[in-house]
Design a protein around this motif. Structure first.
Motif, PDB file in Angstrom:
ATOM      1  N   SER A 167       0.902  -1.133  -0.202  1.00 38.25           N
ATOM      2  CA  SER A 167       0.064  -0.015   0.003  1.00 38.25           C
ATOM      3  C   SER A 167       0.901   1.108  -0.079  1.00 38.25           C
ATOM      4  N   HIS A 168       2.068   1.297   0.782  1.00 37.69           N
ATOM      5  CA  HIS A 168       2.741   2.585   0.945  1.00 37.69           C
ATOM      6  C   HIS A 168       3.814   2.687  -0.204  1.00 37.69           C
ATOM      7  N   GLY A 169       4.172   3.881  -0.687  1.00 36.27           N
ATOM      8  CA  GLY A 169       5.353   4.122  -1.431  1.00 36.27           C
ATOM      9  C   GLY A 169       5.247   5.006  -2.544  1.00 36.27           C
ATOM     10  N   SER A 170       3.960   5.470  -3.089  1.00 33.65           N
ATOM     11  CA  SER A 170       3.900   5.959  -4.142  1.00 33.65           C
ATOM     12  C   SER A 170       3.484   7.558  -4.086  1.00 33.65           C
ATOM     13  N   CYS A 171       2.727   7.827  -3.036  1.00 31.17           N
ATOM     14  CA  CYS A 171       2.111   9.149  -2.886  1.00 31.17           C
ATOM     15  C   CYS A 171       3.073   9.980  -2.102  1.00 31.17           C
ATOM     16  N   GLY A 172       3.522   9.606  -0.935  1.00 32.83           N
ATOM     17  CA  GLY A 172       4.491  10.339  -0.201  1.00 32.83           C
ATOM     18  C   GLY A 172       3.451  10.749   1.104  1.00 32.83           C
ATOM     19  N   GLU A 173       4.003  11.764   1.798  1.00 33.72           N
ATOM     20  CA  GLU A 173       3.197  12.462   2.867  1.00 33.72           C
ATOM     21  C   GLU A 173       2.274  13.307   2.489  1.00 33.72           C
ATOM     22  N   VAL A 174       1.091  13.154   3.408  1.00 38.56           N
ATOM     23  CA  VAL A 174      -0.082  13.953   2.931  1.00 38.56           C
ATOM     24  C   VAL A 174      -0.665  14.164   4.293  1.00 38.56           C
ATOM     25  N   SER A 175      -1.041  15.528   4.389  1.00 36.55           N
ATOM     26  CA  SER A 175      -1.649  16.199   5.752  1.00 36.55           C
ATOM     27  C   SER A 175      -3.136  16.405   5.503  1.00 36.55           C
ATOM     28  N   ILE A 176      -4.004  15.985   6.077  1.00 35.31           N
ATOM     29  CA  ILE A 176      -5.668  16.268   5.986  1.00 35.31           C
ATOM     30  C   ILE A 176      -6.342  16.692   7.220  1.00 35.31           C
ATOM     31  N   THR A 177      -7.190  17.687   7.163  1.00 37.57           N
ATOM     32  CA  THR A 177      -7.741  18.134   8.369  1.00 37.57           C
ATOM     33  C   THR A 177      -8.568  17.130   9.061  1.00 37.57           C
ATOM     34  N   GLU A 178      -8.895  17.196  10.346  1.00 39.91           N
ATOM     35  CA  GLU A 178      -9.673  16.275  11.219  1.00 39.91           C
ATOM     36  C   GLU A 178     -10.525  17.679  11.750  1.00 39.91           C
ATOM     37  N   MET A 179     -11.601  18.055  11.190  1.00 43.87           N
ATOM     38  CA  MET A 179     -12.180  18.983  12.037  1.00 43.87           C
ATOM     39  C   MET A 179     -13.084  18.845  13.230  1.00 43.87           C
ATOM     40  N   ASN A 180     -13.157  19.532  14.018  1.00 38.84           N
ATOM     41  CA  ASN A 180     -13.452  19.242  15.537  1.00 38.84           C
ATOM     42  C   ASN A 180     -15.088  18.954  15.383  1.00 38.84           C
ATOM     43  N   TRP A 181     -15.883  18.161  14.760  1.00 40.70           N
ATOM     44  CA  TRP A 181     -17.236  17.813  14.652  1.00 40.70           C
ATOM     45  C   TRP A 181     -17.423  16.294  13.990  1.00 40.70           C
ATOM     46  N   ALA A 182     -18.398  15.370  14.285  1.00 40.19           N
ATOM     47  CA  ALA A 182     -18.402  14.123  14.017  1.00 40.19           C
ATOM     48  C   ALA A 182     -18.398  13.762  12.630  1.00 40.19           C
ATOM     49  N   SER A 183     -19.329  14.353  11.821  1.00 44.65           N
ATOM     50  CA  SER A 183     -19.279  14.025  10.372  1.00 44.65           C
ATOM     51  C   SER A 183     -17.988  14.246   9.542  1.00 44.65           C
ATOM     52  N   SER A 184     -17.220  15.311  10.076  1.00 41.80           N
ATOM     53  CA  SER A 184     -15.897  15.613   9.342  1.00 41.80           C
ATOM     54  C   SER A 184     -14.914  14.355   9.887  1.00 41.80           C
ATOM     55  N   ALA A 185     -14.673  13.932  10.903  1.00 43.90           N
ATOM     56  CA  ALA A 185     -13.976  13.163  11.408  1.00 43.90           C
ATOM     57  C   ALA A 185     -14.150  11.820  10.924  1.00 43.90           C
ATOM     58  N   VAL A 186     -15.448  11.286  10.481  1.00 45.50           N
ATOM     59  CA  VAL A 186     -15.458  10.197   9.713  1.00 45.50           C
ATOM     60  C   VAL A 186     -15.197  10.277   8.386  1.00 45.50           C
ATOM     61  N   VAL A 187     -15.312  11.614   7.784  1.00 44.62           N
ATOM     62  CA  VAL A 187     -14.857  11.808   6.434  1.00 44.62           C
ATOM     63  C   VAL A 187     -13.455  11.508   6.147  1.00 44.62           C
ATOM     64  N   THR A 188     -12.684  12.333   7.192  1.00 46.50           N
ATOM     65  CA  THR A 188     -11.262  12.023   7.290  1.00 46.50           C
ATOM     66  C   THR A 188     -10.801  10.890   7.525  1.00 46.50           C
TER      67      THR A 188
END
Length: 323
Positions: free
Chosen positions: A22-43
């Motif tokens: 699975s690892h190796g092609s994309c590199g490092e990625v940062s994504i928000t985890e907003m502080n409400w429930a639905s956003s945390a699931v999306v993340t």
């Protein structure tokens, strides 16, 4: 450990082999985890698909709307902002116009709902509370309190200006600011348990509005110019306006989109309807589950949906789950 548990849960559910490649092609990625429930699931869903399907090394960045946009403006990070409620964040338009961020999709495909709410049982007992005029004339009936958003949420600024324009405090209603989305939800549950008053801001999709029948207070029509000003902390002349149907986006930095076209394409297809998300959040609440566990629930019960988000290479890597 969190990522291992999520992967293990999926593997256990499908008795699948390990994702060794699975690892190796994309590199490092940062994504928000907003502080409400639905956003945390999306993340959590996005993180799993990026890591296991596209080889990304994903870091979650706890945040909320305005701090996330400020960070992008100043540092060009995080790479991905998801469940971004842009209608209450005027700085977003400037960043998009400057090319610093690129909108990919309406991550909530049918939009979000925002407003001021009362328990339906309260409105049924006192029909005059269905309008803001009735609420302001009867502060005791709503408990003399307005439940306000936490710091960092764009709705806090919009609410504050609307509350000023409506003269809510002058009518004898205290503004109570919550410290988190969790305490807002708890306050609603406690009110319903006691059939007590509750008046304040809330939104959908959420498990709360699915579990507890609430009535949106009629505050009058939506005024685009007033709402635009109300989204600014320095709004000099706030005027009362309803919330518009909320546009809720996944947004990436322009540099991320250029460097990661395949992941960007997947994120542009990653959408949830309110019905789907409400169902996931209701399951999460009923099972006292984490966002990662709710993501597992979505991924294991909606293979036909998320399979269409993936390119052929990612589908091959995740083939064991898609059987």
């Amino acid at each position: 450990m969190r990522k291992i548990l999520l992967s293990t849960a999926l593997l256990g559910a499908f008795a699948a082999p390990a994702f060794a490649e699975s690892h190796g092609s994309c590199g490092e990625v940062s994504i928000t985890e907003m502080n409400w429930a639905s956003s945390a699931v999306v993340t959590a869903v996005g993180e799993f698909l990026m890591e296991q399907g596209y080889g990304c090394d994903v870091t979650r960045v706890p945040s909320s709307t305005n701090p996330a946009l400020t960070s992008v403006a100043e540092t060009n990070e995080p790479d991905i902002l998801t469940e971004l409620w842009v209608n209450a964040a005027p700085v977003y338009d400037r960043l998009a116009a400057e090319g610093k961020v690129k909108p990919l999709t309406d991550v909530l495909s049918d939009g979000g709902v925002e407003g001021w709410w009362l328990p339906t049982y309260l409105v049924e007992e006192h029909p005059e509370l269905a309008t803001l005029e009735g609420v302001l004339a009867n502060p005791d009936l709503v408990g003399g309190r307005f439940h306000q958003c936490p710091d960092g949420w764009a709705c806090k600024t919009v609410n504050a200006n609307n509350l000023r324009a409506a003269g809510v405090e002058e009518a004898g209603i205290e503004i109570f600011q919550h410290g988190s989305g969790e305490t807002m939800a708890t306050s609603i549950a406690a009110a319903f348990e006691d059939k007590a008053p509750w008046f304040g801001y809330y939104w959908a999709p959420t498990s709360v509005l699915g579990q507890f029948p609430m009535t949106k207070v009629d505050v009058g029509p939506f005024d685009a110019e007033a709402h635009k000003c109300n989204g600014l902390e320095e709004c000099a002349d706030p005027k009362l306006s309803d919330f518009p149907a909320a546009k809720v986006l996944t947004v990436v930095t322009d540099s991320f989109a250029s460097e990661n076209p395949e992941v960007t394409d997947m994120l542009s297809k990653m959408q949830f309807t309110n019905e789907q998300m409400n169902g996931v959040l209701a399951w999460q609440e009923e099972n006292n589950a984490s966002a990662d566990e709710a993501a597992v629930y979505f991924l294991t019960t909606n293979k036909d949906i998320w399979a269409d988000w993936l390119n052929d290479a990612a589908k091959e890597k995740l083939a064991a789950l898609l059987k």
